[in-house]
Design a protein around this motif. Structure first.
Motif, PDB file in Angstrom:
ATOM      1  N   ALA A 193       0.890  -1.124  -0.096  1.00 49.24           N
ATOM      2  CA  ALA A 193      -0.124  -0.056   0.098  1.00 49.24           C
ATOM      3  C   ALA A 193       0.886   1.308   0.040  1.00 49.24           C
ATOM      4  O   ALA A 193       2.154   1.234   0.539  1.00 49.24           O
ATOM      5  CB  ALA A 193      -0.791  -0.024   1.245  1.00 49.24           C
ATOM      6  N   GLY A 194       0.314   2.294  -0.513  1.00 47.49           N
ATOM      7  CA  GLY A 194       0.942   3.635  -0.599  1.00 47.49           C
ATOM      8  C   GLY A 194       0.121   4.547   0.258  1.00 47.49           C
ATOM      9  O   GLY A 194      -1.125   4.262   0.533  1.00 47.49           O
ATOM     10  N   ARG A 195       0.656   5.791   0.261  1.00 45.12           N
ATOM     11  CA  ARG A 195      -0.119   6.750   1.152  1.00 45.12           C
ATOM     12  C   ARG A 195       0.112   8.143   0.187  1.00 45.12           C
ATOM     13  O   ARG A 195       1.044   8.160  -0.683  1.00 45.12           O
ATOM     14  CB  ARG A 195       0.451   7.004   2.536  1.00 45.12           C
ATOM     15  CG  ARG A 195       0.071   5.883   3.497  1.00 45.12           C
ATOM     16  CD  ARG A 195      -1.339   5.808   3.785  1.00 45.12           C
ATOM     17  NE  ARG A 195      -1.440   4.984   4.947  1.00 45.12           N
ATOM     18  CZ  ARG A 195      -1.390   3.794   4.899  1.00 45.12           C
ATOM     19  NH1 ARG A 195      -1.427   3.041   3.874  1.00 45.12           N
ATOM     20  NH2 ARG A 195      -1.689   2.789   6.214  1.00 45.12           N
ATOM     21  N   LEU A 196      -0.685   9.130   0.484  1.00 40.13           N
ATOM     22  CA  LEU A 196      -0.455  10.525  -0.058  1.00 40.13           C
ATOM     23  C   LEU A 196       0.828  10.848   0.551  1.00 40.13           C
ATOM     24  O   LEU A 196       1.469  11.678  -0.101  1.00 40.13           O
ATOM     25  CB  LEU A 196      -1.686  11.469   0.095  1.00 40.13           C
ATOM     26  CG  LEU A 196      -3.036  11.094  -0.596  1.00 40.13           C
ATOM     27  CD1 LEU A 196      -4.055  11.878  -0.456  1.00 40.13           C
ATOM     28  CD2 LEU A 196      -2.621  10.948  -2.235  1.00 40.13           C
ATOM     29  N   GLN A 197       1.118  10.482   1.694  1.00 39.71           N
ATOM     30  CA  GLN A 197       2.249  11.043   2.454  1.00 39.71           C
ATOM     31  C   GLN A 197       2.885   9.932   3.443  1.00 39.71           C
ATOM     32  O   GLN A 197       2.191   9.263   3.780  1.00 39.71           O
ATOM     33  CB  GLN A 197       2.260  12.322   3.072  1.00 39.71           C
ATOM     34  CG  GLN A 197       1.185  12.482   4.148  1.00 39.71           C
ATOM     35  CD  GLN A 197       1.007  13.792   4.567  1.00 39.71           C
ATOM     36  OE1 GLN A 197       1.359  14.833   4.060  1.00 39.71           O
ATOM     37  NE2 GLN A 197       0.489  13.872   5.990  1.00 39.71           N
ATOM     38  N   ILE A 198       4.197  10.206   3.576  1.00 43.68           N
ATOM     39  CA  ILE A 198       4.761   9.093   4.600  1.00 43.68           C
ATOM     40  C   ILE A 198       4.050   9.370   6.096  1.00 43.68           C
ATOM     41  O   ILE A 198       4.025  10.314   6.547  1.00 43.68           O
ATOM     42  CB  ILE A 198       6.199   9.263   4.739  1.00 43.68           C
ATOM     43  CG1 ILE A 198       6.988   9.007   3.571  1.00 43.68           C
ATOM     44  CG2 ILE A 198       6.676   8.604   5.823  1.00 43.68           C
ATOM     45  CD1 ILE A 198       8.245   9.219   3.476  1.00 43.68           C
ATOM     46  N   ASP A 199       3.459   8.101   6.465  1.00 43.64           N
ATOM     47  CA  ASP A 199       2.993   8.363   7.937  1.00 43.64           C
ATOM     48  C   ASP A 199       3.545   7.065   8.869  1.00 43.64           C
ATOM     49  O   ASP A 199       4.032   6.178   7.983  1.00 43.64           O
ATOM     50  CB  ASP A 199       1.478   8.537   7.850  1.00 43.64           C
ATOM     51  CG  ASP A 199       0.592   7.489   7.300  1.00 43.64           C
ATOM     52  OD1 ASP A 199       1.217   6.136   7.519  1.00 43.64           O
ATOM     53  OD2 ASP A 199      -0.276   7.684   6.570  1.00 43.64           O
ATOM     54  N   GLU A 200       3.181   7.173   9.971  1.00 44.53           N
ATOM     55  CA  GLU A 200       3.713   5.920  10.918  1.00 44.53           C
ATOM     56  C   GLU A 200       3.074   4.651  10.624  1.00 44.53           C
ATOM     57  O   GLU A 200       3.518   3.582  10.763  1.00 44.53           O
ATOM     58  CB  GLU A 200       3.590   6.449  12.443  1.00 44.53           C
ATOM     59  CG  GLU A 200       4.114   5.526  13.388  1.00 44.53           C
ATOM     60  CD  GLU A 200       3.969   6.074  14.843  1.00 44.53           C
ATOM     61  OE1 GLU A 200       4.306   5.215  15.697  1.00 44.53           O
ATOM     62  OE2 GLU A 200       3.508   7.030  14.833  1.00 44.53           O
ATOM     63  N   ALA A 201       1.788   4.685  10.439  1.00 38.07           N
ATOM     64  CA  ALA A 201       0.945   3.441  10.256  1.00 38.07           C
ATOM     65  C   ALA A 201       1.291   2.851   9.081  1.00 38.07           C
ATOM     66  O   ALA A 201       1.574   1.638   8.886  1.00 38.07           O
ATOM     67  CB  ALA A 201      -0.661   4.055   9.879  1.00 38.07           C
ATOM     68  N   LEU A 206       4.680  -1.852   6.415  1.00 43.08           N
ATOM     69  CA  LEU A 206       5.566  -2.003   5.576  1.00 43.08           C
ATOM     70  C   LEU A 206       6.751  -2.797   6.394  1.00 43.08           C
ATOM     71  O   LEU A 206       7.343  -3.891   5.903  1.00 43.08           O
ATOM     72  CB  LEU A 206       6.163  -0.812   4.979  1.00 43.08           C
ATOM     73  CG  LEU A 206       5.395  -0.287   3.935  1.00 43.08           C
ATOM     74  CD1 LEU A 206       5.929   1.086   3.174  1.00 43.08           C
ATOM     75  CD2 LEU A 206       4.609  -1.067   2.766  1.00 43.08           C
ATOM     76  N   LYS A 207       7.204  -2.557   7.667  1.00 48.53           N
ATOM     77  CA  LYS A 207       8.213  -3.136   8.402  1.00 48.53           C
ATOM     78  C   LYS A 207       7.539  -4.543   8.745  1.00 48.53           C
ATOM     79  O   LYS A 207       8.267  -5.686   8.746  1.00 48.53           O
ATOM     80  CB  LYS A 207       8.481  -2.387   9.681  1.00 48.53           C
ATOM     81  CG  LYS A 207       9.179  -1.060   9.374  1.00 48.53           C
ATOM     82  CD  LYS A 207       9.256  -0.117  10.707  1.00 48.53           C
ATOM     83  CE  LYS A 207      10.012   1.068  10.742  1.00 48.53           C
ATOM     84  NZ  LYS A 207      10.043   1.885  11.893  1.00 48.53           N
ATOM     85  N   ASP A 208       6.548  -4.533   8.974  1.00 51.43           N
ATOM     86  CA  ASP A 208       5.809  -5.936   9.163  1.00 51.43           C
ATOM     87  C   ASP A 208       6.036  -6.816   8.025  1.00 51.43           C
ATOM     88  O   ASP A 208       6.241  -8.105   8.126  1.00 51.43           O
ATOM     89  CB  ASP A 208       4.401  -6.059   9.761  1.00 51.43           C
ATOM     90  CG  ASP A 208       4.212  -5.258  11.187  1.00 51.43           C
ATOM     91  OD1 ASP A 208       5.329  -5.170  11.878  1.00 51.43           O
ATOM     92  OD2 ASP A 208       3.183  -4.809  11.352  1.00 51.43           O
ATOM     93  N   ALA A 240      13.461   4.584   7.395  1.00 53.43           N
ATOM     94  CA  ALA A 240      12.623   3.549   7.927  1.00 53.43           C
ATOM     95  C   ALA A 240      12.635   2.081   7.479  1.00 53.43           C
ATOM     96  O   ALA A 240      12.526   1.156   8.142  1.00 53.43           O
ATOM     97  CB  ALA A 240      10.935   4.058   7.571  1.00 53.43           C
ATOM     98  N   LEU A 241      13.288   1.878   6.027  1.00 52.67           N
ATOM     99  CA  LEU A 241      13.223   0.362   5.522  1.00 52.67           C
ATOM    100  C   LEU A 241      14.734   0.146   5.012  1.00 52.67           C
ATOM    101  O   LEU A 241      15.311   1.241   4.725  1.00 52.67           O
ATOM    102  CB  LEU A 241      12.062   0.320   4.376  1.00 52.67           C
ATOM    103  CG  LEU A 241      10.792   0.558   4.535  1.00 52.67           C
ATOM    104  CD1 LEU A 241       9.834   0.401   3.649  1.00 52.67           C
ATOM    105  CD2 LEU A 241      10.457  -1.029   5.398  1.00 52.67           C
TER     106      LEU A 241
END
Length: 489
Positions: A193-201, A206-208, A240-241
């Protein structure tokens, strides 16, 4: 097209360097100032520009004549080498697992072209390696994301694993990997999944997924049209990744191109692929040296040759080459050539891969309507078998019949026949090795190569020609290296 403005500005900057032997300090300073402004306007990050200019300045001071290059040419070489170093020196291949499947996780913001890139890359491996990829649809949030991937998979005959939008993406990835193992797929692509901007959720999800899949590659898809935001996005994901590389999309759009120059320097992650078009085949390996040549208006002959090798039927090409030698090239061959060229991509993009053509003012706003080729085919289709094989039969009355049959004006028919005749003569000269005769004919057609190079945005007519020769020699050396590598394999 990406980099056009940057190419123009860099070419003008290099025009200041007209001395020979050692480079004059004032000329160097003026050129470096222009190069700095050109890069900043192209959205290259300030720290990257500062480092880049310092490296050029250090190497350009006291640069001596090398391998027959005068001082201005030597600076072109230095700038070319530094651009290449900035983008990573060499192409970086995919990390492949020693045991199947190789797992590739795709990440990126919404709108960057991530889902399309997943399909393109899987199709590239299927086409070139006879691979059996599986696509996992793990984007359950964006409307129609799963549908889009399934449609792409169906079109390209690549299986897609999905469990709808009500299942947790982590579970979808687990089940998809089990499916790939059972079916012995050699590549798995996870469309996250993507987002309109980077967020914690987003990052936590993605880490999981990365923990579950243990991917061999985590590729970030970045939209080149977002300029410096592309670099900031890449930096955010890299923090983050454990990213292994970047795919730069929409490089064919109205972009200033700075992302390609900044991402490697800012994140330390290589650009592995670039997307330049909508077709499934419009995804290429990123070669820093070739991109540097294109940015400096020196063309990209190696990519041009590879496109031709990929799309052109070698057996048919050999037959047509023999016909050119014997001067029996006819309209049947002409139509085959048109179709093969069309498969290589937009004509204006191909022309700009030829050294010196990218900055040519006459080609700046060049746009060739694809319908032009359709109209030409319609004219040829209106010919009889005898007329296709013997164009000399096409007298005025027959030409009027062709115009009526194709629904095109008689002027267009006459123009096409004249172009065919000129092309046939040039091809015949080229196959005999008579390039001076070919250039004379091009000059007679209003296409004198030396004057085109002089006005190509690369400084001074004679210098422009030398830069073209330098680019062609570089391409020839690289081709030799590529052949040696293939021979060793």
């Amino acid at each position: 097209m990406a980099f056009e403005n940057l190419t123009d500005r860099l070419s003008k900057a290099l025009k200041n360097l007209t001395g020979k032997g050692k480079i004059h300090e004032e000329d160097l300073q003026a050129s470096l100032k222009e190069i700095r402004l050109a890069l900043l306007e192209a959205d290259v990050s300030y720290p990257t520009v500062k480092k880049f200019i310092a490296a050029i300045k250090e190497k350009a001071k006291g640069a001596e004549i090398l391998d027959g290059l005068n001082a201005p040419q030597q600076v072109v070489k230095i700038v070319n080498d530094e651009l290449t170093a900035l983008m990573g020196e060499e192409a970086v291949p995919l990390n492949k697992s020693e045991k199947i499947p190789t797992i590739i996780m795709m990440a990126g913001l919404q709108g960057a072209g991530k889902t399309t890139t997943v399909a393109k890359l899987a199709y590239k491996l299927k086409r070139e390696e006879n691979a059996r990829p599986l696509l996992i649809a793990a984007d359950v949030y964006r409307p129609a994301a799963i549908d889009q991937l399934e449609v792409l998979g169906k079109d390209l005959d690549i299986p897609v694993f999905s469990e709808g939008t009500d299942v947790d993406p982590r579970k979808i990835v687990e089940d998809g990997l089990a499916e790939a193992k059972a079916n012995k797929n050699d590549y798995v692509f996870i469309d996250t999944a993507g987002r309109l901007q980077i967020d914690e959720a987003l990052m936590n999800e993605l880490k999981d997924i990365a923990k579950i899949a243990e991917p061999d590659e985590i590729l970030l898809t970045v939209d080149a049209m977002t300029g410096q935001n592309a670099t900031e996005t890449a930096e955010g994901f890299a923090n983050a990744l454990d990213l292994t590389g970047v795919v730069l999309t929409k490089l064919d759009g109205d972009t200033r191109g700075g992302a390609a120059l900044s991402i490697r320097d800012v994140t330390g992650k290589p650009i592995k692929f670039v997307g330049q078009g909508e077709k499934p085949t419009d995804l290429d390996v990123f070669y820093p040296d070739r991109m540097a040549s294109r940015i400096l208006g020196m063309g990209d002959m190696l990519t041009f040759i590879e496109k031709a090798q990929r799309e052109v039927d070698e057996k048919k090409q050999a037959e047509q080459l023999e016909k050119m030698r014997q001067n029996t090239f006819d309209f049947n061959d002409f139509v085959d050539q048109l179709r093969q060229v069309q498969n290589m991509g937009p004509m204006e993009d191909l022309i700009k891969m030829i050294p010196g053509m990218a900055g040519n003012p006459a080609l700046k706003n060049l746009s060739i309507d694809p319908k032009t080729f359709t109209h030409m085919e319609a004219i040829v289709s209106s010919m009889t078998k005898q007329e296709r094989e013997n164009p000399d039969l096409l007298n005025p009355s027959r030409r009027r019949r062709l115009a009526a049959g194709a629904g095109r004006p008689i002027v267009e028919v006459n123009k096409m026949l004249k172009q065919f005749d000129q092309m046939k003569k040039m091809m015949n000269q080229a196959t005999k090795g008579n390039f001076s005769g070919m250039e004379q004919m091009m000059g007679g057609a209003g296409m004198d190569m030396s004057s085109m190079m002089g006005g190509a945005g690369i400084p001074g007519g004679n210098f422009g020609q030398k830069v073209q020769n330098f680019a062609m020699k570089q391409a020839a050396r690289k081709m030799k290296k590529m052949k040696k590598k293939r021979g060793k394999k």
